[in-house]
Design an enzyme around this catalytic site. Sequence first.
Site, short mmCIF file in Angstrom:
data_model
loop_
_atom_site.label_atom_id
_atom_site.label_comp_id
_atom_site.label_asym_id
_atom_site.label_seq_id
_atom_site.Cartn_x
_atom_site.Cartn_y
_atom_site.Cartn_z
N HIS A 138 2.13 3.34 -9.21
CA HIS A 138 1.92 1.91 -9.46
C HIS A 138 3.07 1.32 -10.26
O HIS A 138 3.49 0.19 -10.05
CB HIS A 138 0.58 1.69 -10.18
CG HIS A 138 -0.59 2.17 -9.37
ND1 HIS A 138 -0.82 1.72 -8.09
CD2 HIS A 138 -1.57 3.07 -9.63
CE1 HIS A 138 -1.90 2.32 -7.61
NE2 HIS A 138 -2.36 3.16 -8.52
N ASP B 160 0.83 -1.22 0.00
CA ASP B 160 0.00 0.00 0.00
C ASP B 160 0.86 1.26 0.00
O ASP B 160 1.97 1.27 0.54
CB ASP B 160 -0.92 -0.02 1.24
CG ASP B 160 -2.08 0.94 1.08
OD1 ASP B 160 -2.37 1.36 -0.06
OD2 ASP B 160 -2.70 1.28 2.11
N LEU C 98 10.69 -20.56 -4.69
CA LEU C 98 9.68 -19.74 -4.02
C LEU C 98 8.34 -19.90 -4.74
O LEU C 98 8.29 -19.88 -5.97
CB LEU C 98 10.13 -18.28 -4.09
CG LEU C 98 9.12 -17.23 -3.64
CD1 LEU C 98 8.96 -17.26 -2.13
CD2 LEU C 98 9.57 -15.83 -4.10
C1 IPE Z 1 -5.43 -2.75 -0.32
O1 IPE Z 1 -5.09 -1.44 -0.52
C2 IPE Z 1 -5.41 -3.45 -1.63
C3 IPE Z 1 -4.10 -3.61 -2.27
C4 IPE Z 1 -2.95 -3.25 -1.77
C5 IPE Z 1 -4.12 -4.23 -3.54
P1 IPE Z 1 -6.18 -0.29 -0.60
O2 IPE Z 1 -5.42 0.98 -0.62
O3 IPE Z 1 -7.10 -0.55 -1.71
O4 IPE Z 1 -6.97 -0.49 0.76
P2 IPE Z 1 -7.89 0.51 1.57
O5 IPE Z 1 -9.00 0.90 0.66
O6 IPE Z 1 -7.04 1.68 1.96
O7 IPE Z 1 -8.33 -0.28 2.74
C1 IPE Z 2 -1.70 0.25 -3.34
O1 IPE Z 2 -1.48 1.59 -3.41
C2 IPE Z 2 -1.88 -0.33 -4.70
C3 IPE Z 2 -3.27 -0.70 -5.00
C4 IPE Z 2 -4.26 -0.65 -4.19
C5 IPE Z 2 -3.53 -1.15 -6.34
P1 IPE Z 2 -2.66 2.64 -3.36
O2 IPE Z 2 -3.02 3.00 -4.76
O3 IPE Z 2 -3.76 2.16 -2.52
O4 IPE Z 2 -1.93 3.85 -2.71
P2 IPE Z 2 -2.55 4.86 -1.68
O5 IPE Z 2 -3.10 4.08 -0.53
O6 IPE Z 2 -3.62 5.61 -2.41
O7 IPE Z 2 -1.40 5.72 -1.32
MG MG Z 3 -4.15 2.41 -0.50
#
Ligand code: IPE
Ligand code: IPE
Ligand code: MG
Length: 603
Positions: A397, A380, A489
């Site tokens: 990303h 995240d 792995l």
């Molecule tokens: C969780 O991250 C999903 C992934 C890392 C793929 P999100 O950023 O979507 O989660 P929430 O919405 O903050 O809980």
């Molecule tokens: C996690 O990063 C990746 C996915 C959920 C695909 P985020 O896109 O949720 O990044 P933040 O939480 O907005 O910083």
């Molecule tokens: Mg996020």
Amino acid sequence: MRATNSTTADLDAALPAQRRRPTHRPPTGEDPSLRAAYRLCRRIARQHDPGIYVLIQLMPAVLRPAGWALWAAATVLDDLADRQDAEPAERAARVEAWTHALQCDLAAGTSGDPIRHALVDTALRWRLDLSTLRGAMNSTRDDTRGRDFADWAAWRSWSNGGITPWVDQVRHLFERAGAPMTLRLDRQQDYKRFINGAQLTDILTDLGADLAQGDLFLPQEALDAFPGAADDLRQGNWSPAAAALIRELTTLARQWVNRPAMTRGMHPGAATVLDTAACLMRAQLDAVEGAGHALLKRAPRPSLAARARILAPARIRSKLAWSLTPLTVPGPRRPAVTVSGPSPEAESTALRPPPPHPDGARPPQIAVDRMPVHVAVIMDGNGRWAEQHGLPRPEGHRAGTAAAREMVYGALEIGLRHLTLYAFSTENWKRDTEEITKILEAIRRDLDEGPVRDLDVRQRWLGHPDKLPEELVQALLREERRTRTRTGLTLTVCINYGGRDEITRTAAALAQAAHAGDIDPHLIGEDDFARHLPHPDMPDVDLLWRTGNEQRTSNFLPWHTTYAELYFTPNYWPDVDRRDLWQAITEYSRRQRRHGAVPLVLP
Ligand code: IPE
Ligand code: IPE
Ligand code: MG
């Protein structure tokens, strides 16, 4: 044995017009030997398995030659195993020799044997992984020794092992053409049952011929329920016990082939093929039931009218369905594949170790009993990282994929067995379309460019294909197949994954199994549930790590993380490298895990 033959034999005798009408020409270019090879396959399929032949005719024209080639190959192998002109050992050797020759032919990309010539061409043209047929071919070979099944469980595993890989090849064909015969996860059990039903229907149809050879391909458990029936059948005596046994088995086969929910949500053309197969089998079972003692003399057949009633509307339905679907026709042939050992799509390069960390950092020494088996990561913070750097979110990303790669390197170096990465959740569809597209593109690019391709990593995908771009699904399945024999792995990437979705589908699969009589609903335990998960071999998560300064699990692996150690870090995902994974594992190694027990105090 004739188990794959003649589900609805003579079917096309009912349809002389079709027989005269020229069928689709194999797309073989100017190679006359290949054209002749496909023509031979078509002839074999039509003569040996008319019921299967009409089903292949319901496939789009471009797929039919592949269907003929696959079916002709299965038929030839069955014949080699069956032919009564030789002892069992000799027949087994013939099957083995054919299988081995196929392996060599696949490597050479061609064959002097017409059936294998067509099959090799089909495999290369449609990029089929024929290595999955090896088990089925071995099963055909071993059928020559005769079969004894103690119970239905043994019988079912034989039936699924011998036939499912062939039917799966046909499913892959549909997939390659862009009209997937996708089975919902909760329908896997239906699919297995359906195949069992097809097998039982064939065994009942060919009962007389099998008995004449001294074979009775039924489980002892079923025979024991009707004392004396097996002996009566073997002596050609249509006794009340024998009749009752056949009635019972016919009812069972009818239940098994009757799986209307299996094709729900499938491409309508593909669904028509399977639904028609079920209707033809039911008609065949009606004929078995109506045959009485004649069953011991000859294979019964449904009436012409019954068959025409099934096939006429099926032809209209499938024609319409295919006319509405633009299909993917394969491009030029790809290099050869193999039939055994490593998967075809082709493990050509040697495995290499991960590149070293740029600073020369090395993993810490962790005592074996302190090492987690399975680390799962919620990656995240990509979006916030991008904002922090004044970049658009997709850049976050893109940078995140480099961090994921680092995790793989670090996991290999420290000797971790399972790493699971959360890349896209079922809730992430709530984001705007452009961001979603960019996330999925980044994943796809990473799969294609393959930075971890040559490492000792078995790649798997956890999640659901719904709504995902077909090319991404194909790339994920391709990598899964390509790397499945690797032993280093296991990297599971969760894409379009949701924990509740997984639990719901698993519960549905379990309910299906209970409904089908595979499992007693009163005795369902945790192990049964775990066995019905999409990857039953995935171990519990020992360490769940989330970056991005959030302390929640966001619908990630609820079943597997019930006793996971939780570890949250404030850094954004693109900023991590393998040293952060090692730090997480070091932290884990210091934790005391109790699993509900009182800790042991050593003197
Ligand atoms: C969780 O991250 C999903 C992934 C890392 C793929 P999100 O950023 O979507 O989660 P929430 O919405 O903050 O809980
Ligand atoms: C996690 O990063 C990746 C996915 C959920 C695909 P985020 O896109 O949720 O990044 P933040 O939480 O907005 O910083
Ligand atoms: Mg996020």
